[in-house]
Each structure stands twice: as C-alpha cells, then as structure tokens.
Design a protein around this motif. Structure first.
Motif, PDB file in Angstrom:
ATOM      1  N   ALA A 174      53.228 -40.796  28.748  1.00  0.00           N
ATOM      2  CA  ALA A 174      51.876 -40.255  29.148  1.00  0.00           C
ATOM      3  C   ALA A 174      51.494 -42.005  30.494  1.00  0.00           C
ATOM      4  N   LYS A 175      51.605 -42.697  30.448  1.00  0.00           N
ATOM      5  CA  LYS A 175      51.301 -43.930  30.777  1.00  0.00           C
ATOM      6  C   LYS A 175      51.414 -43.320  31.868  1.00  0.00           C
ATOM      7  N   HIS A 176      50.635 -44.329  33.283  1.00  0.00           N
ATOM      8  CA  HIS A 176      50.916 -43.645  34.708  1.00  0.00           C
ATOM      9  C   HIS A 176      51.514 -44.850  34.822  1.00  0.00           C
ATOM     10  N   ALA A 177      52.491 -44.434  36.530  1.00  0.00           N
ATOM     11  CA  ALA A 177      53.765 -45.341  36.048  1.00  0.00           C
ATOM     12  C   ALA A 177      53.155 -46.802  37.628  1.00  0.00           C
ATOM     13  N   GLU A 178      52.054 -46.539  37.441  1.00  0.00           N
ATOM     14  CA  GLU A 178      51.384 -48.083  38.197  1.00  0.00           C
ATOM     15  C   GLU A 178      50.804 -48.655  37.636  1.00  0.00           C
ATOM     16  N   ASP A 179      50.164 -47.898  36.222  1.00  0.00           N
ATOM     17  CA  ASP A 179      49.759 -49.286  34.953  1.00  0.00           C
ATOM     18  C   ASP A 179      50.995 -50.192  34.677  1.00  0.00           C
ATOM     19  N   LEU A 180      52.514 -49.747  34.364  1.00  0.00           N
ATOM     20  CA  LEU A 180      53.215 -51.260  34.447  1.00  0.00           C
ATOM     21  C   LEU A 180      54.115 -51.677  35.886  1.00  0.00           C
ATOM     22  N   LEU A 181      53.136 -51.391  36.375  1.00  0.00           N
ATOM     23  CA  LEU A 181      53.757 -52.425  38.210  1.00  0.00           C
ATOM     24  C   LEU A 181      53.522 -54.276  37.870  1.00  0.00           C
ATOM     25  N   VAL A 182      52.261 -54.386  36.433  1.00  0.00           N
ATOM     26  CA  VAL A 182      52.859 -55.631  36.520  1.00  0.00           C
ATOM     27  C   VAL A 182      53.708 -56.394  35.799  1.00  0.00           C
ATOM     28  N   THR A 183      54.265 -54.818  34.631  1.00  0.00           N
ATOM     29  CA  THR A 183      55.624 -55.946  34.346  1.00  0.00           C
ATOM     30  C   THR A 183      56.899 -55.839  34.841  1.00  0.00           C
ATOM     31  N   GLU A 184      57.854 -55.719  33.681  1.00  0.00           N
ATOM     32  CA  GLU A 184      59.018 -56.134  34.413  1.00  0.00           C
ATOM     33  C   GLU A 184      60.081 -55.018  34.449  1.00  0.00           C
ATOM     34  N   VAL A 185      59.394 -53.657  35.053  1.00  0.00           N
ATOM     35  CA  VAL A 185      59.634 -52.712  34.843  1.00  0.00           C
ATOM     36  C   VAL A 185      61.213 -52.281  35.884  1.00  0.00           C
ATOM     37  N   PRO A 186      61.797 -51.824  35.760  1.00  0.00           N
ATOM     38  CA  PRO A 186      62.997 -51.938  36.990  1.00  0.00           C
ATOM     39  C   PRO A 186      62.602 -50.950  37.809  1.00  0.00           C
ATOM     40  N   GLU A 187      62.554 -51.365  38.861  1.00  0.00           N
ATOM     41  CA  GLU A 187      62.152 -50.781  40.495  1.00  0.00           C
ATOM     42  C   GLU A 187      62.874 -48.651  40.463  1.00  0.00           C
ATOM     43  N   ASN A 188      63.966 -48.511  39.806  1.00  0.00           N
ATOM     44  CA  ASN A 188      64.265 -46.323  39.506  1.00  0.00           C
ATOM     45  C   ASN A 188      63.899 -46.303  38.602  1.00  0.00           C
ATOM     46  N   VAL A 189      63.016 -46.864  37.386  1.00  0.00           N
ATOM     47  CA  VAL A 189      62.526 -46.676  36.190  1.00  0.00           C
ATOM     48  C   VAL A 189      60.982 -46.512  37.000  1.00  0.00           C
ATOM     49  N   TYR A 190      60.411 -47.329  37.458  1.00  0.00           N
ATOM     50  CA  TYR A 190      58.760 -47.327  38.556  1.00  0.00           C
ATOM     51  C   TYR A 190      59.152 -45.679  39.530  1.00  0.00           C
ATOM     52  N   GLN A 191      59.731 -45.874  39.768  1.00  0.00           N
ATOM     53  CA  GLN A 191      59.972 -44.267  40.772  1.00  0.00           C
ATOM     54  C   GLN A 191      60.559 -43.205  39.881  1.00  0.00           C
ATOM     55  N   GLY A 192      61.207 -43.580  38.461  1.00  0.00           N
ATOM     56  CA  GLY A 192      61.164 -42.114  37.576  1.00  0.00           C
ATOM     57  C   GLY A 192      60.130 -41.505  37.440  1.00  0.00           C
ATOM     58  N   LEU A 193      59.730 -42.787  36.734  1.00  0.00           N
ATOM     59  CA  LEU A 193      58.102 -42.797  36.379  1.00  0.00           C
ATOM     60  C   LEU A 193      56.878 -41.979  36.523  1.00  0.00           C
ATOM     61  N   GLN A 194      56.989 -42.705  38.184  1.00  0.00           N
ATOM     62  CA  GLN A 194      55.897 -41.896  39.664  1.00  0.00           C
ATOM     63  C   GLN A 194      55.946 -40.021  39.670  1.00  0.00           C
ATOM     64  N   ALA A 195      57.382 -39.945  39.899  1.00  0.00           N
ATOM     65  CA  ALA A 195      57.806 -38.134  40.235  1.00  0.00           C
ATOM     66  C   ALA A 195      57.466 -37.366  38.623  1.00  0.00           C
ATOM     67  N   SER A 196      56.667 -38.150  37.321  1.00  0.00           N
ATOM     68  CA  SER A 196      56.945 -37.351  35.818  1.00  0.00           C
ATOM     69  C   SER A 196      55.739 -36.405  36.423  1.00  0.00           C
ATOM     70  N   GLN A 197      56.000 -35.246  35.898  1.00  0.00           N
ATOM     71  CA  GLN A 197      55.567 -34.216  35.453  1.00  0.00           C
ATOM     72  C   GLN A 197      54.264 -33.759  34.412  1.00  0.00           C
ATOM     73  N   VAL A 198      54.100 -35.037  33.215  1.00  0.00           N
ATOM     74  CA  VAL A 198      53.856 -34.525  32.400  1.00  0.00           C
ATOM     75  C   VAL A 198      52.217 -34.408  32.397  1.00  0.00           C
ATOM     76  N   THR A 199      51.992 -33.902  31.869  1.00  0.00           N
ATOM     77  CA  THR A 199      50.707 -33.578  30.902  1.00  0.00           C
ATOM     78  C   THR A 199      50.243 -33.991  29.674  1.00  0.00           C
ATOM     79  N   ASP A 200      51.115 -33.259  28.570  1.00  0.00           N
ATOM     80  CA  ASP A 200      50.567 -33.558  27.402  1.00  0.00           C
ATOM     81  C   ASP A 200      52.426 -33.986  26.792  1.00  0.00           C
ATOM     82  N   VAL A 201      52.103 -34.845  25.807  1.00  0.00           N
ATOM     83  CA  VAL A 201      53.129 -35.329  25.010  1.00  0.00           C
ATOM     84  C   VAL A 201      52.601 -35.344  23.236  1.00  0.00           C
ATOM     85  N   HIS A 202      53.068 -34.683  22.896  1.00  0.00           N
ATOM     86  CA  HIS A 202      53.366 -34.356  22.075  1.00  0.00           C
ATOM     87  C   HIS A 202      53.660 -35.006  20.468  1.00  0.00           C
ATOM     88  N   VAL A 203      53.607 -35.349  19.295  1.00  0.00           N
ATOM     89  CA  VAL A 203      54.047 -36.565  18.411  1.00  0.00           C
ATOM     90  C   VAL A 203      54.289 -35.781  17.061  1.00  0.00           C
TER      91      VAL A 203
END
Ligand code: NAP
Length: 457
Positions: A163-192
């Motif tokens: 659910a988290k927006h990729a930009e909000d992970l930029l301060v972390t150690e998130v790998p570049e490919n993961v950041y790119q993948g999350l940025q392209a996410s189409q998600v609107t609803d996460v159901h737990v």
C-alpha cells in the motif's frame, strides 16, 4: 587445553547469537568458530526478512556486527551447505556443528485455486523487496485489488509494502529495482483477511499503528467485526497488547473512511476479520479473480467456527502470509510436518528415533519453528550452547581440525567464498551508493556483483 572447533551453518541472528553466547560462556576449553553462510552477506533475516522501512529492527545489525568484528569468528559467505561443504566434510574438520538456517519458505495453504497465477507466498515477496539475490528482479504489481491472508506481522509487512507509495521508501535501503517496481504499482485496495477476530490477532501494536500513518492510504475496518464475545472482551481487558490493538482499531472505526465511505486517499487498506479462506477463484487465463471466504464467528474460547456464510471479494492478486517453513538440509534429519530439524533442546535427534545425533545441534527457527521475535533467538541459543558445553564427551573427533584445512578444501573446490573483510567492503560500497541520494544504503542485489565487490575483484 582442549579446543572446540565449531562450525555454525547460517549467519543470521540465530547463528551469530549462538557464537557470541558460546564465546562468552564459562567453559573449560578453548573455542574456535567458523560461520558458514550461503549468501555472500551475513545477517540472514535481518537483512533479507525485515522490511526496508523498519530501520529500528534493522538496527539489530549493529549488535550482530559487533560480535563479528570482535575478530574471533571466521565468516565464510557464499558457501552452500550440501554443495560446497557437506556434513561429512564438517565431521573431518570440526568437533560439532550448529545448524541455524532459519525458515525462509512459505507454509502451504491447501485450498482450491491457491496455485493460480498471481497467488504468491509472502516470503517470496519479502525476499524480493529486501533484494534477496536468489529471487527474480521483477515483481508484477499490476493488480488494483490485492488480498493478504493472515493476521501476523508478516501480513502487515506485506500489506504495508503493497500500500505504501514508493517515494516514501526512498530514504530507506530499498534496492533500486524494488523502488522502480513499487513505483509502477497499480494498487488501489489492499485487503487483509484474518480467520479470527481483532482480539486474537498475532501482529503487534506498533506494526498496526504504523499502517494508520501511511501517507495517502485510508484504513478501512468493518463494524460487523467488532461484536466481541466474552472471550474477546476478556482478552481486551486482561492483555495490554490486545487492549492497545483494540484501541487503534476502534479509532479507525470512528474515521470517515470506515467502510470505505468518504475516504479521500488514493489507496485503501482494509482489515477483514472473521474470514477463513476457502477458495481462490480464477479467470479464464488462470489468474486470481477473487477470494472466497467463509465468515467465521467466535467459538467462545478465542477460536473461530464457520458460519456457513460464503463471501467473495474480487482481487487480482493474493499473498498468503500464514507462516514460514524451514527447508531440509542434505544429510540432516528433517521433520516434514513442522518444517524443523527434530531436536531436544537443540540436540538434534536421529531420523526415526529419539536418539541424539552426537555433534549435531540446531538453534533459531530451524530448531523451534518460525515463531517469536528476533530477540527470542538468544534464549534459544543459550539452551543449545549449554548442551554443547555439557556434551564434550560426545563431540566428533575430526581427522584434521586445523584452521587451514577448511580453507584448503574450499579453495580446492573452487568456491568463491566471502569473508568478514569482504563484507565490510560490500557494506561500505552499499552505503556509498546511497550517500549521494541521502539514502541509508542502496543494496547490491545480484549475487555475482556482491561476490565481486566483497572479494575486491
Ligand atoms: P504468525 O505471527 O504466526 O502469524 C500467522 C498468521 O497466519 C496468524 O494470524 C494465523 O492465524 C494465520 N494463519 C495460519 N494458518 C492459516 C490458515 N490456514 N488460514 C488463514 N490464516 C492462517 O506468523 P508471521 O506473521 O509469519 O510471523 C512470524 C514471526 O515473525 C512472528 O513472531 C512475528 O511477530 C515475527 N515478525 C515480526 C515483525 C516485526 O516485529 N515487525 C515482522 C515480521 C515478522 P491464527 O492466529 O488463527 O492461527
């Protein structure tokens, strides 16, 4: 003075704590420890299981690093047990071995459709977002509605990292490919989905509260889930942790966004309780199309029973976060039912008997199963180490216990192992990659590159 030459397989918290505890323990013999790790970098689950936006937990690495940096433990990274080094080899060069290989696979869930396209195990997703070298670099995040099964901390990690927006992970150690993948996410609803109620969850208050703090994500809870029975009321009243969890959930009930009515965020995170997964429906291409769950109700003792009422939630992807499972190790007994090495207080037991296998020990999740926080692994290691000390009479008698012998063996086999100096090189390299972008570090993901940087090649 007698010397214990000890091999530890697995350089995660369990293996490192065991080494530390043994080195500090009162004992009547010297100890020399070689730590074997199949990955080119140490720290196991802390590096590859804790989410990148949890720097507080990642901070455990500082303590683990202090243990390794003391200089009395040799690290052999990028060495696969069973391939590069076997149990027979260890018997030739050591007095004993501790297996601390953890649990990195997902428990299976036997419901129809679980093998559908876009039905994933949480462990695989976690490995991806933590930059594990052995999983594919790409992760398809093309689903708008995503389901997460389970009510433990892993389920919340997965839900948050969806659910988290990729930009909000930029301060972390998130790998570049993961950041790119999350940025392209189409998600609107996460159901737990949890199969029991809010008073029976396994996740912890801090992790739950964090969900409510996600930018541009509305929390959605459903009034019908809060009709507590006596057992649930007792749990809320008597257990501080449950009380806090209840308070957090109740605060979300009061928000405008409850039941999805009036939230303004572009993404929503729904918590469904009393929902037992029954079937994964698929579309004509075999991809996840919906989760069918049975509405459950309290059984009066903290458990849940089915009501017979089936419900269906349209989804395009599903993650099961219902527990990890250990993996068998070549030549080492394995309990297939529980995913652990059979043992009595860390003393490994022979396959079909209760007889102790001399010289073979286990600690951490591969010993007790995937439960408990990282810190619990310490008491676990103490128990195992106590037995090693007391079992001195039954240690192996290696034919060549010299410290050079294992180095020669790995060299002879052409194993490109990484050592502690190599890890420091990789560590500094990752930190320097992050520095210009004010990021904690940028993780190096490909195994060959990790090895190359570590070995200074
Ligand atoms: P967990 O805490 O044991 O939670 C597993 C969840 O899956 C439970 O809600 C369980 O429900 C549910 N479940 C099991 N089988 C199911 C089934 N067949 N159908 C539906 N639901 C099912 O395991 P985990 O989340 O994998 O976490 C493992 C450990 O790591 C825990 O100790 C956790 O706290 C720790 N961890 C901590 C953090 C953190 O501190 N931030 C992060 C990640 C993990 P029932 O309760 O009804 O069995």
């Amino acid at each position: 003075m007698t010397k214990l030459r000890l091999a530890i397989v697995g350089a995660g918290p369990a293996g490192i704590y065991a080494a530390d505890i043994l080195l500090k323990a009162e004992r009547k013999f010297d100890v020399s420890i070689d730590l074997f790790e199949q990955l080119p970098a140490p720290y196991g689950l802390v590096r590859y299981g804790v989410a990148p936006d949890h720097p507080r937990i990642k901070g455990i690495i500082t303590a683990l690093r202090d243990v390794l940096d003391r200089g009395d433990i040799r690290l052999f990274g990028n060495v696969r047990f069973g391939e590069d080094i076997t149990l027979e080899d260890l018997k030739k060069h050591y007095n004993a071995v501790i297996f601390a290989t953890g649990a990195i696979r997902d428990t299976t869930l036997e419901i129809p459709g679980i093998d559908a396209v876009a039905s994933y195990g949480a462990a695989d997703y976690v490995s991806w977002f933590d930059g594990h070298p052995d999983v594919p670099r790409e992760w398809p995040l093309d689903a708008a509605s995503v389901g997460v099964l389970g009510n433990g901390n892993v389920a919340l990690d997965v839900a948050r990292m969806l659910a988290k927006h990729a930009e909000d992970l930029l301060v972390t150690e998130v790998p570049e490919n993961v950041y790119q993948g999350l940025q392209a996410s189409q998600v609107t609803d996460v159901h737990v989905f949890g199969r029991r109620g809010p008073a029976q969850v396994k996740f912890t208050p801090l992790e739950l509260r964090e969900l409510g703090e996600l930018r541009d994500v509305d929390m959605v809870v459903y009034d019908e889930d809060f009709d507590y029975d006596e057992a649930s009321k007792d749990a809320v009243a008597s257990n501080k942790q449950v009380m806090v969890i209840d308070r957090i959930l109740q605060s979300w009930r009061k928000r405008d966004s409850v039941n999805n009515a009036g939230g303004t965020a572009s993404r929503r995170l729904h918590l469904h309780f009393w929902a037992r997964p029954v079937e994964v429906r698929t579309d004509e291409s075999g991809r996840v199309a919906a989760l069918v769950y049975e509405r459950t109700q309290p059984d009066g003792q903290g458990g849940a029973v089915g009501t017979g009422e089936m419900r269906e939630v349209p989804l395009q992807a599903l993650y099961r976060a219902i527990g990890y499972f250990g993996s068998p190790l070549p030549g080492v007994p394995f309990d297939k039912k529980h995913g652990v090495i059979p043992n009595r207080e860390g003393q490994v037991l022979a396959k079909d008997s209760n007889q102790q296998l001399p010289g073979v020990y286990a600690t951490g999740w591969i010993k007790r199963g995937p439960v408990g926080l990282i810190g619990h692994t310490k008491s676990d290691a103490m128990e195992t180490v106590r037995h090693i000390i007391n079992d001195q009479g039954s240690w192996w008698h290696p034919e060549d216990p010299s410290e050079d012998a294992v180095v020669a063996l790995l060299q002879e086999r052409g194993v490109k192992w990484t050592d502690l100096d190599g890890w420091h090189r990789l560590d500094e390299h990752e930190i320097s990659l992050g520095a210009p972008h004010e990021r904690a570090r940028v993780k190096v993901v490909p195994r060959e590159e990790m090895v190359r940087v570590s070995r200074g090649e």
